[in-house]
Design an enzyme around this catalytic site. Structure first.
Site, PDB file in Angstrom:
ATOM      1  N   LYS A   1      -1.305  -1.644  -4.707  1.00  0.00           N
ATOM      2  CA  LYS A   1      -2.335  -0.913  -5.004  1.00  0.00           C
ATOM      3  C   LYS A   1      -1.733   0.328  -6.048  1.00  0.00           C
ATOM      4  CE  LYS A   1      -5.376  -1.095  -1.247  1.00  0.00           C
ATOM      5  NZ  LYS A   1      -6.096  -0.128   0.006  1.00  0.00           N
TER       6      LYS A   1
ATOM      7  N   ASP B   1       0.901  -1.156  -0.175  1.00  0.00           N
ATOM      8  CA  ASP B   1      -0.072  -0.073  -0.148  1.00  0.00           C
ATOM      9  C   ASP B   1       0.920   1.404  -0.069  1.00  0.00           C
ATOM     10  OD1 ASP B   1      -2.421   1.654   0.171  1.00  0.00           O
ATOM     11  OD2 ASP B   1      -2.610   1.593   2.429  1.00  0.00           O
TER      12      ASP B   1
ATOM     13  N   ARG C   1     -10.761 -13.131   6.205  1.00  0.00           N
ATOM     14  CA  ARG C   1      -9.324 -13.698   5.685  1.00  0.00           C
ATOM     15  C   ARG C   1      -9.689 -15.173   4.955  1.00  0.00           C
ATOM     16  NH1 ARG C   1      -5.303 -10.638   8.129  1.00  0.00           N
ATOM     17  NH2 ARG C   1      -5.612 -10.027  10.434  1.00  0.00           N
TER      18      ARG C   1
HETATM   19  P1  5GP Z   1       1.638  -0.264   3.829  1.00  0.00           P
HETATM   20  O1  5GP Z   1       2.781  -0.401   5.184  1.00  0.00           O
HETATM   21  O2  5GP Z   1       2.199  -0.762   2.536  1.00  0.00           O
HETATM   22  O3  5GP Z   1       1.201   0.981   3.747  1.00  0.00           O
HETATM   23  O4  5GP Z   1       0.525  -1.389   4.318  1.00  0.00           O
HETATM   24  C1  5GP Z   1       0.628  -2.612   4.223  1.00  0.00           C
HETATM   25  C2  5GP Z   1      -0.282  -3.124   5.154  1.00  0.00           C
HETATM   26  O5  5GP Z   1      -1.752  -2.421   5.123  1.00  0.00           O
HETATM   27  C3  5GP Z   1      -0.860  -4.641   4.560  1.00  0.00           C
HETATM   28  O6  5GP Z   1       0.162  -5.435   4.948  1.00  0.00           O
HETATM   29  C4  5GP Z   1      -2.393  -4.479   5.250  1.00  0.00           C
HETATM   30  O7  5GP Z   1      -2.313  -5.034   6.441  1.00  0.00           O
HETATM   31  C5  5GP Z   1      -2.725  -3.316   5.273  1.00  0.00           C
HETATM   32  N1  5GP Z   1      -3.643  -2.916   4.010  1.00  0.00           N
HETATM   33  C6  5GP Z   1      -3.300  -2.013   3.011  1.00  0.00           C
HETATM   34  N2  5GP Z   1      -4.259  -2.076   2.005  1.00  0.00           N
HETATM   35  C7  5GP Z   1      -5.238  -2.925   2.509  1.00  0.00           C
HETATM   36  C8  5GP Z   1      -6.648  -3.329   1.842  1.00  0.00           C
HETATM   37  O8  5GP Z   1      -6.951  -2.714   0.987  1.00  0.00           O
HETATM   38  N3  5GP Z   1      -7.194  -4.417   2.868  1.00  0.00           N
HETATM   39  C9  5GP Z   1      -6.812  -4.914   3.746  1.00  0.00           C
HETATM   40  N4  5GP Z   1      -7.259  -5.904   4.438  1.00  0.00           N
HETATM   41  N5  5GP Z   1      -5.488  -4.506   4.330  1.00  0.00           N
HETATM   42  C10 5GP Z   1      -4.931  -3.374   3.789  1.00  0.00           C
HETATM   43 MG    MG Z   2      -3.795  -6.284   8.078  1.00  0.00          MG
END
Ligand code: 5GP
Ligand code: MG
Length: 175
Positions: free
Chosen positions: A125, A97, A159
């Site tokens: 994303k 993300d 999940r």
């Molecule tokens: P980042 O550190 O890249 O911003 O976030 C990654 C984490 O955010 C992922 O491991 C997940 O737990 C959560 N996350 C980000 N987008 C989503 C989404 O669309 N759905 C869900 N369920 N979790 C997300």
């Molecule tokens: Mg999560």
């Protein structure tokens, strides 16, 4: 909920990723470090597609969710930190993300003496990355929507779904 990626699509793509990883490491022992909890389903499916000397470890980290929408610093659960010294590590997460989680953990694995660190995600994303990190293996690029299933949760629900779906607004607002 609208299905974004079907079970068949995911299974086929995971098989392809397994082949690719196998070819890239070609007989070298590999340590897959999965980030809890969202990557568990991917981990279980992916490792059965990889014919390499393989070790599995788990890592737990979560970003502090403050009052702002920007993610805070990442809290690493030291009880889970795997021994990766001298090993080729592949970090596995459900979704890329902002990039904060994986970027921090890549650094952490390097600090712990990993020989090499690569990254693999099921989903990435579009238009969300704030930290530059190019995943070495990526299943699917998806639009900027909140998705659940195949390991991804909303408040620990969903999940177990074998597919990935976009969560409806009325779920997120408790309706
Ligand atoms: P980042 O550190 O890249 O911003 O976030 C990654 C984490 O955010 C992922 O491991 C997940 O737990 C959560 N996350 C980000 N987008 C989503 C989404 O669309 N759905 C869900 N369920 N979790 C997300
Ligand atoms: Mg999560």
């Amino acid at each position: 909920m609208d299905v974004l990626l079907s079970e068949a699509q995911i299974q086929e793509r995971v098989r392809q990723l397994g082949r690719q990883i196998e070819a890239d490491y070609l007989g070298r022992p590999l340590t897959i470090v999965a980030v809890l909890t969202g990557s568990l389903i991917l981990l279980a499916d992916l490792i059965r597609q990889i014919q390499l000397p393989l070790r599995v470890a788990l890592h737990q980290a979560s970003s502090y969710k403050g009052a702002t929408t920007t993610a805070g610093p990442l809290a690493i659960n030291e009880a889970f930190v795997p021994d990766v010294a001298g090993r080729d590590v592949l970090l596995l997460d459900d979704i890329l993300d902002t990039g904060h989680t994986l970027a921090t953990l890549v650094e952490h694995m390097a600090e712990r003496g990993a020989l090499s660190v690569k990254t693999a995600v099921l989903l990435r994303k579009i238009g969300r990355q704030v930290v530059h990190l190019e995943p070495d293996y990526c299943g699917f690029t998806i639009p900027d929507a909140f998705v659940v299933g195949y390991g991804l949760d909303f408040n620990d629900d969903f999940r177990h779904l074998p597919y990935v779906a976009v969560l409806d607004e009325d779920h997120t607002t408790g309706g």
